[in-house]
Motif scaffolding. Structure first.
Motif, short mmCIF file in Angstrom:
data_model
loop_
_atom_site.label_atom_id
_atom_site.label_comp_id
_atom_site.label_asym_id
_atom_site.label_seq_id
_atom_site.Cartn_x
_atom_site.Cartn_y
_atom_site.Cartn_z
N ILE A 60 32.54 -0.41 47.34
CA ILE A 60 31.76 0.29 48.56
C ILE A 60 31.96 1.74 48.52
CG2 ILE A 60 33.60 0.07 50.31
CD1 ILE A 60 30.29 -0.80 51.12
N ASN A 61 30.73 2.27 48.74
CA ASN A 61 30.97 3.87 48.52
C ASN A 61 29.73 4.37 49.25
OD1 ASN A 61 32.00 6.07 47.58
ND2 ASN A 61 31.75 5.84 45.51
N ALA A 62 29.77 5.73 49.69
CA ALA A 62 28.57 6.51 49.90
C ALA A 62 27.92 7.18 48.61
CB ALA A 62 29.12 7.47 51.05
N PRO A 63 26.59 7.30 48.74
CA PRO A 63 26.28 8.36 47.63
C PRO A 63 27.09 9.39 46.93
CG PRO A 63 24.55 8.04 49.36
CD PRO A 63 25.89 7.67 49.89
N GLU A 64 27.28 9.07 45.97
CA GLU A 64 28.50 10.12 45.37
C GLU A 64 28.57 11.58 45.77
OE1 GLU A 64 27.21 9.49 41.18
OE2 GLU A 64 28.43 7.43 41.09
N ALA A 65 27.65 12.13 45.96
CA ALA A 65 27.78 13.70 46.20
C ALA A 65 28.21 13.86 47.58
CB ALA A 65 26.37 14.33 46.16
N GLU A 66 27.69 12.76 48.46
CA GLU A 66 28.23 13.04 49.84
C GLU A 66 29.46 12.26 50.27
OE1 GLU A 66 24.83 11.10 51.73
OE2 GLU A 66 23.51 12.92 51.40
N SER A 67 29.94 11.29 49.58
CA SER A 67 31.29 10.60 50.00
C SER A 67 32.52 11.40 50.13
CB SER A 67 31.44 9.64 48.78
OG SER A 67 32.67 9.17 48.91
N PRO A 68 33.20 11.34 51.25
CA PRO A 68 34.51 12.02 51.46
C PRO A 68 35.48 11.67 50.56
CG PRO A 68 33.53 11.09 53.63
CD PRO A 68 32.52 10.54 52.37
N HIS A 69 35.52 10.22 50.24
CA HIS A 69 36.54 9.98 49.03
C HIS A 69 36.17 10.61 47.69
CE1 HIS A 69 39.52 7.35 51.01
NE2 HIS A 69 38.50 6.77 51.57
N ALA A 70 35.00 10.57 47.53
CA ALA A 70 34.42 11.01 46.11
C ALA A 70 34.70 12.51 46.09
CB ALA A 70 33.07 10.65 45.77
N ASN A 71 34.64 13.37 47.25
CA ASN A 71 35.23 14.59 47.19
C ASN A 71 36.43 15.26 47.32
OD1 ASN A 71 32.45 16.38 47.07
ND2 ASN A 71 31.83 14.59 48.18
N GLY A 72 37.39 14.13 47.71
CA GLY A 72 38.65 14.49 47.97
C GLY A 72 39.04 14.84 49.37
N ARG A 73 38.03 14.41 49.96
CA ARG A 73 38.54 14.82 51.72
C ARG A 73 38.43 13.61 52.37
NH1 ARG A 73 33.80 18.32 50.08
NH2 ARG A 73 34.72 20.43 49.44
N ALA A 74 38.91 12.37 52.15
CA ALA A 74 39.44 11.26 52.84
C ALA A 74 40.66 10.61 52.59
CB ALA A 74 38.25 10.29 52.95
#
Length: 283
Positions: free
Chosen positions: A182-196
């Motif tokens: 489960i993931n948001a679009p990569e560019a928008e995802s808080p986890h993929a940006n290290g902010r979750a």
């Protein structure tokens, strides 16, 4: 017989004369010795050496006050992600072409936490550089309040598998999740940006819309008091929201999850409070 008697008498006389001479000389020597030294002729009995002093007994250590934080403290350290760690993250698929955060964007946060046995353990989170100081303040506060955290390990130790990390009740942050998770679009995802950050997933599960089930399990789905649980208005909620983080920034229950806003952008606490955009794919 008449020949031997005079010989015996003569020998005896010689022996007596020698004895007399020897005794007289010895007596003179003794007197001369006494005159020279003025000390008695007998040697004094030597005194015994003094006993070595015994070291003092060490003082008893002070009894720890269980109501005060451990003197070791949270001891936070923020540094660049080591090359070896980054290479492992790439190898397990936590970063690939299209993932928004690079090694230069991320930081490794090492900090103490209290585990479920009440012992101090060293934890590691990987977060975006712009939230690293905020994360340190949050987890220092949780340490000082002795909020229990089961474990805190980077997700590459679980081969990048978010499901395995949650099943192990692992508190974690950065993960540009693979398409099968489960993931948001990569560019928008808080986890993929290290902010979750997800905290104690077992005690704070989320409702997975793909199966309409609780993940990693339903045992602690009820929001009542319990060790390691996150409740609205409680300690963990206050620690994060005071810093401008958002709880459950998604339109299904997601009790483990805090992020700084969706779509993920540079951390601005006031803006994060005002522009929260809950949606099902914001993880």
């Amino acid at each position: 017989m008449t020949v031997r008697r005079p010989l015996v008498a003569w020998a005896a006389a010689l022996l007596m004369a020698a004895t007399a001479c020897s005794g007289g000389q010895g007596s003179d020597d003794s007197d001369n010795s006494d005159d020279r030294t003025g000390s008695p002729s007998a040697d004094p009995t030597p005194s015994e050496p003094p006993e070595s002093p015994q070291p003092p007994e060490p003082p008893e250590p002070p009894t720890a006050d269980p109501t005060t934080p451990d003197p070791q403290g949270a001891d936070p350290v923020v540094r660049e992600v080591p090359v070896e760690q980054w290479e492992e993250m790439v190898a397990v698929g936590m970063w690939r072409e299209g993932c928004p955060a690079t090694r230069e964007d991320l930081r490794r946060v090492e900090i103490n936490h209290v585990d479920f046995d009440g012992e101090i353990a060293r934890g590691v989170l990987v977060v975006n550089a712009d939230v690293a100081d905020s994360a340190v303040r949050v987890f220092t506060r949780l340490f000082e309040e002795r909020f229990p955290i089961r474990r805190m390990r980077p997700v590459e130790e679980y081969e990048g598998d978010n499901e395995a990390s949650m099943a192990d009740d692992n508190t974690a942050a950065y993960n540009c999740r693979r398409p099968d998770q489960i993931n948001a679009p990569e560019a928008e995802s808080p986890h993929a940006n290290g902010r979750a950050i997800d905290i104690n997933p077992r005690e704070n599960p989320w409702r997975d819309p793909r199966c309409a089930c609780w993940s990693p399990g339903a045992e602690f789905a009820e929001r009542d008091e319990g060790r390691g649980k996150i409740l609205e208005g409680g300690l963990v909620w206050r620690a994060f929201t005071d810093e401008g983080w958002i709880w459950q920034n998604i339109d299904v229950p997601d009790y483990m999850h805090f992020d700084t806003g969706y779509p993920s952008g540079p951390f601005a606490p006031d803006a994060a409070r005002e522009t929260a955009d809950p949606r099902v794919d914001s993880r």
